[in-house]
Scaffold this motif. Structure first.
Motif, PDB file in Angstrom:
ATOM      1  N   ARG A  31      39.936 -25.102  17.377  1.00 15.80           N
ATOM      2  CA  ARG A  31      40.456 -25.637  16.116  1.00 15.80           C
ATOM      3  C   ARG A  31      41.730 -24.923  15.710  1.00 15.80           C
ATOM      4  O   ARG A  31      42.694 -25.557  15.275  1.00 15.80           O
ATOM      5  N   ARG A  32      41.756 -23.613  15.882  1.00 11.98           N
ATOM      6  CA  ARG A  32      42.948 -22.857  15.483  1.00 11.98           C
ATOM      7  C   ARG A  32      44.119 -23.171  16.412  1.00 11.98           C
ATOM      8  O   ARG A  32      45.264 -23.287  15.965  1.00 11.98           O
ATOM      9  N   ARG A  33      43.837 -23.333  17.687  1.00 14.00           N
ATOM     10  CA  ARG A  33      44.902 -23.699  18.622  1.00 14.00           C
ATOM     11  C   ARG A  33      45.467 -25.078  18.290  1.00 14.00           C
ATOM     12  O   ARG A  33      46.671 -25.312  18.378  1.00 14.00           O
ATOM     13  N   LEU A  34      44.601 -26.009  17.924  1.00 13.19           N
ATOM     14  CA  LEU A  34      45.065 -27.344  17.546  1.00 13.19           C
ATOM     15  C   LEU A  34      45.923 -27.281  16.287  1.00 13.19           C
ATOM     16  O   LEU A  34      46.890 -28.039  16.147  1.00 13.19           O
ATOM     17  N   ALA A  35      45.578 -26.362  15.375  1.00 11.88           N
ATOM     18  CA  ALA A  35      46.378 -26.196  14.168  1.00 11.88           C
ATOM     19  C   ALA A  35      47.777 -25.697  14.518  1.00 11.88           C
ATOM     20  O   ALA A  35      48.777 -26.143  13.939  1.00 11.88           O
ATOM     21  N   VAL A  36      47.851 -24.777  15.485  1.00 14.26           N
ATOM     22  CA  VAL A  36      49.157 -24.280  15.941  1.00 14.26           C
ATOM     23  C   VAL A  36      49.980 -25.434  16.510  1.00 14.26           C
ATOM     24  O   VAL A  36      51.168 -25.572  16.216  1.00 14.26           O
ATOM     25  N   VAL A  37      49.344 -26.276  17.321  1.00  9.29           N
ATOM     26  CA  VAL A  37      50.037 -27.433  17.900  1.00  9.29           C
ATOM     27  C   VAL A  37      50.527 -28.372  16.802  1.00  9.29           C
ATOM     28  O   VAL A  37      51.644 -28.906  16.870  1.00  9.29           O
ATOM     29  N   GLY A  38      49.702 -28.566  15.776  1.00  9.88           N
ATOM     30  CA  GLY A  38      50.085 -29.435  14.670  1.00  9.88           C
ATOM     31  C   GLY A  38      51.329 -28.941  13.963  1.00  9.88           C
ATOM     32  O   GLY A  38      52.272 -29.719  13.713  1.00  9.88           O
ATOM     33  N   PHE A  39      51.363 -27.664  13.630  1.00 14.29           N
ATOM     34  CA  PHE A  39      52.548 -27.096  12.965  1.00 14.29           C
ATOM     35  C   PHE A  39      53.744 -27.132  13.908  1.00 14.29           C
ATOM     36  O   PHE A  39      54.889 -27.330  13.469  1.00 14.29           O
ATOM     37  N   LEU A  40      53.509 -26.963  15.197  1.00 16.20           N
ATOM     38  CA  LEU A  40      54.582 -27.005  16.182  1.00 16.20           C
ATOM     39  C   LEU A  40      55.239 -28.380  16.201  1.00 16.20           C
ATOM     40  O   LEU A  40      56.473 -28.496  16.212  1.00 16.20           O
ATOM     41  N   LEU A  41      54.446 -29.424  16.189  1.00 21.50           N
ATOM     42  CA  LEU A  41      54.980 -30.782  16.199  1.00 21.50           C
ATOM     43  C   LEU A  41      55.751 -31.098  14.921  1.00 21.50           C
ATOM     44  O   LEU A  41      56.826 -31.705  14.958  1.00 21.50           O
TER      45      LEU A  41
END
Length: 236
Positions: A31-41
């Protein structure tokens, strides 16, 4: 050549780079990794939009501040940031990490200034650099400088903080640099992408050998300052 024949200061730095001391970071969940990807996009989109506006357009300022906010919020929300420490003859301190970052920033700035003289001789590449530097020609230089430095620090918090931690233990120096480069290429300018490779690699190594984000931030801020004031006169 064995490391035993090298000066102690050099072997100390090599040892620091060889051992990842970032034990302060929590284990990342999916979940935290997906959050990083979200902010990255989100950040990549905002970056692309901010550099697509016409130089002098007042929309540039809120867009770039919004980009900085994206990176900062993303870093705080998805990671536990550490300042880091460094010394050539012991466990080190945060002030040592600051000094290391400043020295690296000056060295990187010198490399880019030398590279600027060579790039100016190549028309298409010179035009790409000039298109970015054009944003510094409009508005208050104090405001442009502040925005540049804020964004530099924000990028380090996110890419050498959140992203670096999220990809561990899978070669974080290499992977975080690649991710940083890809995100920067959202600007549509290949010269910014090239700069991201060099700057990202150096800052990622500093993140590894100091265990925190202070050294990368200092490097990015010093480098940005040199580029902002030294390159415009070169490209005239």
């Amino acid at each position: 050549m064995s490391t035993a024949s090298l000066p102690r200061s050099v072997t100390r730095l090599l040892d620091a780079v060889a051992v990842d001391r970032n034990t302060d970071q929590p284990i990342y969940s999916t979940r935290r990794r997906l959050a990083v990807v979200g902010f990255l996009l989100i950040g990549a989109v905002v970056l692309g939009v901010s550099l697509s506006v016409t130089p002098g357009d007042t929309a540039f300022y809120p867009l770039t501040l919004g980009l900085a906010a994206t990176w900062i919020i993303g870093a705080i929300a998805t990671s536990r940031l550490s300042a880091g420490r460094f010394s050539l003859d012991g466990d080190g301190s945060t002030s040592g990490a600051v000094a290391l970052g400043v020295v690296a920033g000056v060295a990187m700035g010198a490399v880019f200034v030398i590279g600027a003289f060579l790039t100016k001789l190549i028309g298409p590449l010179s035009d790409l650099v000039s298109s970015v530097l054009a944003f510094a020609d409009y508005g208050s230089i104090a405001v442009v400088t502040a925005i540049t430095l804020i964004n530099g620090a924000a990028e380090e918090l996110f890419f050498r903080g959140a992203v670096y931690s999220a990809v561990r233990p899978h070669h974080p120096v290499v992977v975080s640099t690649i991710v940083y480069t890809i995100a920067t290429l959202a600007s549509g300018n290949v010269m910014l992408g090239f700069a991201a490779i060099l700057l990202g690699a150096v800052c990622a190594i500093l993140r590894r050998c100091t265990g925190g984000v202070v050294a990368p931030i200092c490097t990015h801020v010093v480098w940005s300052t040199i580029v902002l004031f030294a390159l415009p006169p070169i490209f005239g």
